[in-house]
Design an enzyme around this catalytic site. Structure first.
Site, PDB file in Angstrom:
ATOM      1  N   GLY A 191       0.770  -1.228   0.000  1.00 23.09           N
ATOM      2  CA  GLY A 191       0.000   0.000   0.000  1.00 23.09           C
ATOM      3  C   GLY A 191       0.800   1.277   0.000  1.00 23.09           C
ATOM      4  N   ASP A 192       2.049   1.250   0.406  1.00 22.35           N
ATOM      5  CA  ASP A 192       2.888   2.447   0.431  1.00 22.35           C
ATOM      6  C   ASP A 192       4.317   2.008   0.122  1.00 22.35           C
ATOM      7  OD1 ASP A 192       3.708   5.060   0.746  1.00 22.35           O
ATOM      8  OD2 ASP A 192       3.760   4.992   2.920  1.00 22.35           O
ATOM      9  N   LEU A 193       4.471   1.328  -0.999  1.00 19.51           N
ATOM     10  CA  LEU A 193       5.741   0.692  -1.348  1.00 19.51           C
ATOM     11  C   LEU A 193       6.692   1.703  -1.996  1.00 19.51           C
ATOM     12  CD1 LEU A 193       7.209  -1.998  -1.365  1.00 19.51           C
ATOM     13  CD2 LEU A 193       6.181  -2.472  -3.589  1.00 19.51           C
ATOM     14  N   ASN A 243      10.433   2.725   2.969  1.00 13.33           N
ATOM     15  CA  ASN A 243       9.797   1.674   3.753  1.00 13.33           C
ATOM     16  C   ASN A 243      10.574   0.363   3.700  1.00 13.33           C
ATOM     17  OD1 ASN A 243       7.753   3.243   4.735  1.00 13.33           O
ATOM     18  ND2 ASN A 243       6.333   2.728   3.095  1.00 13.33           N
TER      19      ASN A 243
END
Length: 126
Positions: free
Chosen positions: A92-94, A98
């Site tokens: 979702g927030d690659l 991260n």
């Protein structure tokens, strides 16, 4: 926060699990990501991933009324533009910030914005 997952497994390599959403809201950067469970992936993606940004001040400043209307029309047409597909667990927030390391130095992903949605979401972020 979300989960930590080893990089050896690709983010979209998960079992298909309907419906789309997550058991709680989480975060995409400093913005709350709504994850209300929904059986309609098109409606979920339109409402909670695209149209939700229209109320943000910077988006309002950047988009004219015609642009906002075009996005709303696009969301209305998602079912005819995209094939029906199952949900899978996505990061979702690659993005690079991260990616962390485990204590033994192996790469791992921090998942602050995980949800069950379309695999292409991770590809779009990557």
């Amino acid at each position: 926060m979300g989960r930590v997952r080893a990089c050896a497994r690709p983010p979209a390599h998960h079992h298909a699990v309907p419906p789309i959403g997550w058991h709680r809201d989480n975060w995409l950067g400093r913005r709350r990501q709504v994850n209300t469970w929904d059986d309609d992936g098109f409606e979920f993606f339109a409402q909670h991933r695209l149209l939700r940004w229209l109320g943000e001040r910077r988006v309002q400043e950047a988009l004219e009324a015609a642009d906002r209307a075009a996005l709303e029309r696009l969301c209305d047409r998602l079912p005819e533009l995209l094939p029906v597909r199952p949900a899978c667990l996505t990061h979702g927030d690659l993005w690079a910030q991260n990616v962390m390391a485990t204590p033994d130095g192996r790469p791992a992903l921090i998942d602050p914005a995980v949800s069950y949605t379309w695999a292409e979401v991770d590809l779009a972020h990557l």
